[in-house]
Design a protein around this motif. Structure first.
Motif, PDB file in Angstrom:
ATOM      1  N   GLY A  80       0.792  -1.223   0.000  1.00 24.73           N
ATOM      2  CA  GLY A  80       0.000   0.000   0.000  1.00 24.73           C
ATOM      3  C   GLY A  80       0.823   1.271   0.000  1.00 24.73           C
ATOM      4  N   SER A  81       2.155   1.185  -0.074  1.00 21.28           N
ATOM      5  CA  SER A  81       2.975   2.394  -0.047  1.00 21.28           C
ATOM      6  C   SER A  81       2.984   3.119  -1.384  1.00 21.28           C
ATOM      7  CB  SER A  81       4.408   2.059   0.368  1.00 21.28           C
ATOM      8  OG  SER A  81       4.982   1.165  -0.574  1.00 21.28           O
ATOM      9  N   ASN A  82       2.651   2.437  -2.469  1.00 21.04           N
ATOM     10  CA  ASN A  82       2.581   3.081  -3.776  1.00 21.04           C
ATOM     11  C   ASN A  82       1.130   3.469  -4.034  1.00 21.04           C
ATOM     12  OD1 ASN A  82       3.148   3.985  -6.355  1.00 21.04           O
ATOM     13  ND2 ASN A  82       2.771   1.982  -7.257  1.00 21.04           N
ATOM     14  N   TYR A  83       0.842   4.772  -4.043  1.00 20.45           N
ATOM     15  CA  TYR A  83      -0.528   5.217  -4.261  1.00 20.45           C
ATOM     16  C   TYR A  83      -0.752   5.690  -5.679  1.00 20.45           C
ATOM     17  CZ  TYR A  83       1.846   9.540  -2.985  1.00 20.45           C
ATOM     18  OH  TYR A  83       2.736  10.566  -2.900  1.00 20.45           O
ATOM     19  N   PHE A  84       0.256   5.530  -6.554  1.00 15.82           N
ATOM     20  CA  PHE A  84       0.077   5.863  -7.961  1.00 15.82           C
ATOM     21  C   PHE A  84      -0.565   4.682  -8.683  1.00 15.82           C
ATOM     22  CE2 PHE A  84       3.815   8.392  -6.681  1.00 15.82           C
ATOM     23  CZ  PHE A  84       3.265   9.648  -6.869  1.00 15.82           C
ATOM     24  N   ARG A  85      -1.071   4.931  -9.887  1.00 19.18           N
ATOM     25  CA  ARG A  85      -1.697   3.859 -10.654  1.00 19.18           C
ATOM     26  C   ARG A  85      -0.652   2.868 -11.158  1.00 19.18           C
ATOM     27  NH1 ARG A  85      -7.083   4.849 -12.293  1.00 19.18           N
ATOM     28  NH2 ARG A  85      -7.747   6.942 -11.748  1.00 19.18           N
ATOM     29  N   GLU A  86       0.518   3.362 -11.414  1.00 22.91           N
ATOM     30  CA  GLU A  86       1.577   2.502 -11.940  1.00 22.91           C
ATOM     31  C   GLU A  86       2.725   2.461 -10.954  1.00 22.91           C
ATOM     32  OE1 GLU A  86       2.288   4.767 -15.328  1.00 22.91           O
ATOM     33  OE2 GLU A  86       0.482   4.144 -16.371  1.00 22.91           O
ATOM     34  N   GLY A  87       3.499   1.415 -11.005  1.00 23.03           N
ATOM     35  CA  GLY A  87       4.651   1.287 -10.129  1.00 23.03           C
ATOM     36  C   GLY A  87       4.451   0.163  -9.133  1.00 23.03           C
ATOM     37  N   GLN A  88       5.433   0.007  -8.273  1.00 23.46           N
ATOM     38  CA  GLN A  88       5.399  -1.075  -7.295  1.00 23.46           C
ATOM     39  C   GLN A  88       5.528  -0.507  -5.888  1.00 23.46           C
ATOM     40  OE1 GLN A  88       8.448  -3.833  -8.253  1.00 23.46           O
ATOM     41  NE2 GLN A  88       7.479  -4.537 -10.138  1.00 23.46           N
ATOM     42  N   ASP A  89       5.180  -1.335  -4.907  1.00 23.70           N
ATOM     43  CA  ASP A  89       5.331  -0.952  -3.506  1.00 23.70           C
ATOM     44  C   ASP A  89       6.812  -0.932  -3.136  1.00 23.70           C
ATOM     45  OD1 ASP A  89       2.627  -0.732  -3.048  1.00 23.70           O
ATOM     46  OD2 ASP A  89       2.412  -2.857  -2.569  1.00 23.70           O
ATOM     47  N   VAL A  90       7.128  -0.219  -2.057  1.00 20.84           N
ATOM     48  CA  VAL A  90       8.497  -0.080  -1.594  1.00 20.84           C
ATOM     49  C   VAL A  90       8.986  -1.419  -1.042  1.00 20.84           C
ATOM     50  CG1 VAL A  90       9.991   1.115   0.041  1.00 20.84           C
ATOM     51  CG2 VAL A  90       8.138   2.346  -1.073  1.00 20.84           C
ATOM     52  N   LYS A  91      10.175  -1.819  -1.462  1.00 18.27           N
ATOM     53  CA  LYS A  91      10.754  -3.070  -0.975  1.00 18.27           C
ATOM     54  C   LYS A  91      11.424  -2.803   0.368  1.00 18.27           C
ATOM     55  CE  LYS A  91      13.653  -6.854  -2.590  1.00 18.27           C
ATOM     56  NZ  LYS A  91      12.746  -7.871  -2.168  1.00 18.27           N
ATOM     57  N   LEU A  92      11.154  -3.658   1.336  1.00 19.68           N
ATOM     58  CA  LEU A  92      11.724  -3.498   2.673  1.00 19.68           C
ATOM     59  C   LEU A  92      13.174  -3.954   2.703  1.00 19.68           C
ATOM     60  CD1 LEU A  92       8.759  -4.823   4.823  1.00 19.68           C
ATOM     61  CD2 LEU A  92       9.374  -2.467   4.356  1.00 19.68           C
ATOM     62  N   GLY A  93      13.991  -3.229   3.463  1.00 20.24           N
ATOM     63  CA  GLY A  93      15.402  -3.579   3.611  1.00 20.24           C
ATOM     64  C   GLY A  93      15.615  -4.452   4.838  1.00 20.24           C
ATOM     65  N   PRO A  94      16.865  -4.779   5.119  1.00 20.12           N
ATOM     66  CA  PRO A  94      17.146  -5.576   6.324  1.00 20.12           C
ATOM     67  C   PRO A  94      16.899  -4.757   7.595  1.00 20.12           C
ATOM     68  CG  PRO A  94      19.175  -4.988   5.201  1.00 20.12           C
ATOM     69  CD  PRO A  94      18.059  -4.541   4.323  1.00 20.12           C
ATOM     70  N   ASP A  95      16.690  -5.441   8.727  1.00 12.88           N
ATOM     71  CA  ASP A  95      16.360  -4.773   9.985  1.00 12.88           C
ATOM     72  C   ASP A  95      17.466  -3.847  10.461  1.00 12.88           C
ATOM     73  OD1 ASP A  95      14.036  -6.133   9.893  1.00 12.88           O
ATOM     74  OD2 ASP A  95      14.523  -7.555  11.494  1.00 12.88           O
ATOM     75  N   GLU A  96      18.698  -4.101  10.093  1.00 12.88           N
ATOM     76  CA  GLU A  96      19.831  -3.276  10.537  1.00 12.88           C
ATOM     77  C   GLU A  96      19.793  -1.880   9.924  1.00 12.88           C
ATOM     78  OE1 GLU A  96      20.525  -6.412   9.003  1.00 12.88           O
ATOM     79  OE2 GLU A  96      20.345  -7.382  10.953  1.00 12.88           O
TER      80      GLU A  96
END
Length: 144
Positions: A80-96
């Motif tokens: 749900g982080s991408n609110y545009f019609r096109e594109g992808q959601d933000v990929k999560l990084g490592p916990d560090e």
């Protein structure tokens, strides 16, 4: 001068207004002069939306967003982080890569009054809110 203004001046001169109506037309401004008789302000007219005609267009139902239930995607992306019609959601990084305070955030239900310390402003704010809600609820039940 507008026609309605001219008519009001003529009626005032002919003493057709009552004393109260005269006072309502007198301007109450610090810079008023003695020759000003009427308060010259624009009056706002209420305008309402036009009613739909017989051939009006019926609103089409919107498409609802699809809920992603893939557990692998939910663990690796911020859904749900991408609110545009096109594109992808933000990929999560490592916990560090994230700050330590992020993992200490309280995400459960708010603490009860007994769990809070009386030395904090949050305790007194919550106590005040609880008393106001109680008083408002009691005020509704009072019989007159």
């Amino acid at each position: 001068m507008a026609a309605s203004m001219r008519r009001a001046i003529l009626l005032l001169r002919a003493n057709m207004f009552s004393q109260a109506e005269r006072r309502s037309f007198t301007p109450h401004l610090p810079f008023q002069s003695s020759y000003l008789i009427f308060n010259v302000w624009k009056t706002h007219v209420l305008t309402y939306a036009k009613k739909a005609g017989k051939g009006s267009r019926v609103a089409e139902p919107r498409e609802l967003m699809q809920v992603n239930t893939d557990p692998n995607y939910l663990v690796s992306h911020c859904s749900g982080s991408n609110y545009f019609r096109e594109g992808q959601d933000v990929k999560l990084g490592p916990d560090e890569d994230y700050p330590d305070w992020l993992w200490d955030l309280h995400i459960g239900p708010p603490p009860t009054l007994e769990e809070m310390s009386p030395d904090t402003p949050q305790y007194w704010r919550k106590l005040r809110r609880m008393h106001m809600r109680r008083n408002n609820r009691l005020a509704k039940t009072k019989k007159f």
